[in-house]
Design an enzyme around this catalytic site. Structure first.
Site, PDB file in Angstrom:
ATOM      1  N   LYS A  99      31.564 -39.163  18.887  1.00 13.34           N
ATOM      2  CA  LYS A  99      31.063 -39.890  17.789  1.00 13.34           C
ATOM      3  C   LYS A  99      29.495 -39.261  17.804  1.00 13.34           C
ATOM      4  O   LYS A  99      28.750 -39.313  16.945  1.00 13.34           O
ATOM      5  CB  LYS A  99      30.939 -41.207  18.066  1.00 13.34           C
ATOM      6  CG  LYS A  99      32.418 -41.830  17.691  1.00 13.34           C
ATOM      7  CD  LYS A  99      33.191 -41.529  16.408  1.00 13.34           C
ATOM      8  CE  LYS A  99      34.460 -41.759  16.030  1.00 13.34           C
ATOM      9  NZ  LYS A  99      34.814 -41.444  14.599  1.00 13.34           N
ATOM     10  N   TYR A 111      35.406 -40.861  23.344  1.00 11.88           N
ATOM     11  CA  TYR A 111      35.228 -41.376  21.789  1.00 11.88           C
ATOM     12  C   TYR A 111      33.880 -41.344  21.775  1.00 11.88           C
ATOM     13  O   TYR A 111      33.326 -40.810  20.700  1.00 11.88           O
ATOM     14  CB  TYR A 111      35.915 -42.829  21.979  1.00 11.88           C
ATOM     15  CG  TYR A 111      35.783 -43.252  20.540  1.00 11.88           C
ATOM     16  CD1 TYR A 111      36.690 -43.099  19.667  1.00 11.88           C
ATOM     17  CD2 TYR A 111      34.825 -44.359  20.157  1.00 11.88           C
ATOM     18  CE1 TYR A 111      36.520 -43.655  18.277  1.00 11.88           C
ATOM     19  CE2 TYR A 111      34.795 -44.948  19.133  1.00 11.88           C
ATOM     20  CZ  TYR A 111      35.758 -44.427  17.875  1.00 11.88           C
ATOM     21  OH  TYR A 111      35.620 -45.182  16.728  1.00 11.88           O
TER      22      TYR A 111
END
Lengths: 248, 78
Positions: free
Chosen positions: A160, A156
């Site tokens: 990002k 994740y």
């Protein structure tokens, strides 16, 4: 005068959470709101109804943001019905949290595809429309873990951090066409995504936040409103943390 | 059937608001026609549509003048 009067906004993955809140705030500020999500369900239908009740034009497209082909189909439908998009919010995203040693290749690839490749797809397709318009605002949903990292979120946080690099490159590429590209880095926001975390983890996060409260989707939506509107006309290539000071 | 040059001139004139007579084989996209790198990328996409071909980035890099494009298209559409 409403902040987004006469603007058309497109938000990916907006059926719930932060995306839904952005859709509603944009509509309250006069924008026509088009949104996508992976499937049509009661949440997408209720959002569509709520948007229309606010007196703006609204449309929903069931589409997988990680598919370029489906993105092009959405673009074609929007071009025919609405003709332009002034604000693009790349919001669609998922988590598959686990420690690296337990992370499968599928956990990795799925998060990169849905969180990062989706941003490439929508920005590539809709920036062409914005180039012809000679204006546009692209808002990418990053996260403070893309800046600082987080144990258990290697996939994740990589997605990002990738979004942040993408945002800055696009700001440089498209600035001459009056297209702005910015990222929002939310901190701990109360959504279905963070409700998956254990009580212990949630309590820890809350204690670390200087403003001493978790964020609400509406807090992030107000930052998106600023970046979508002409209030931020001279702001591009930035990462705006909306985290109550958590990343300090 | 229009010549390749005529079709290229029409595409460029539509994109860059330059009159077709001022677009010659020698015209340099950046120096003479006022295009920037994004304009050139957009033009290449328009040429791809007009001629129903795909122009790789490696070929695009060599396209400085209208003549470069016309010669590429002559070869590619033979």
């Amino acid at each position: 005068m409403k902040l987004l009067a006469n603007k058309i906004a497109l938000i990916t993955g907006a059926s719930q959470g932060i995306g839904r809140s952005i859709a509603l705030q944009f509509a309250e500020q006069g924008a026509d709101v088009l949104f996508t999500d992976i499937r049509a369900d009661e949440r997408s239908q209720s959002l569509l109804d709520e948007l229309k009740a606010l007196g703006v034009r609204a449309a929903f497209y069931a589409a997988d943001a990680s598919s370029l082909e489906q993105t092009e189909e959405v673009s074609k439908a929007i071009a025919e019905e609405f003709g332009r998009v002034d604000v693009l919010v790349n919001n669609a995203g998922i988590t598959r949290d686990t420690l690296l040693m337990r992370m499968s290749a599928e956990d990795w690839e799925k998060v990169i595809r849905l969180n990062l490749t989706s941003v490439f797809n929508y920005t590539k397709v809709f920036s062409l429309m914005m180039m012809r318009q000679r204006s546009g605002s692209i808002i990418n949903m990053a996260s403070i873990v893309g800046l600082n990292g987080n144990a258990g979120q290697a996939n994740y946080s990589a997605s990002k951090a990738g979004i942040i690099g993408f945002t800055k490159s696009i700001a440089k590429e498209l600035g001459s066409r009056n297209i702005r590209s910015n990222a929002i880095a939310p901190g701990f926001i109360e959504t279905a995504m963070t409700r998956q975390l254990s009580d212990e983890v949630i309590a820890h996060w809350k204690q670390e936040i200087p403003l001493r409260r978790p964020g609400l989707p509406e807090d992030v939506a107000r930052v998106a409103l600023f970046l979508a509107s002409d209030l931020s006309a001279y702001v591009t290539g930035q990462v705006l943390c909306c985290d109550g000071g958590l990343s300090l | 059937m229009d010549t390749i040059l005529a079709r290229v001139q029409r595409v460029i004139a539509g994109k860059l608001s330059v009159v077709e007579e001022n677009i010659t084989m020698e015209s340099d996209f950046v120096k003479d026609l006022g295009a920037d790198s994004l304009d050139v990328a957009e033009l290449v996409m328009l040429f791809e549509n007009e001629f129903s071909i795909e122009i790789p980035d490696s070929a695009m890099e060599g396209m400085k003048t209208v003549g470069d494009v016309v010669r590429y298209l002559e070869n590619a559409t033979k």
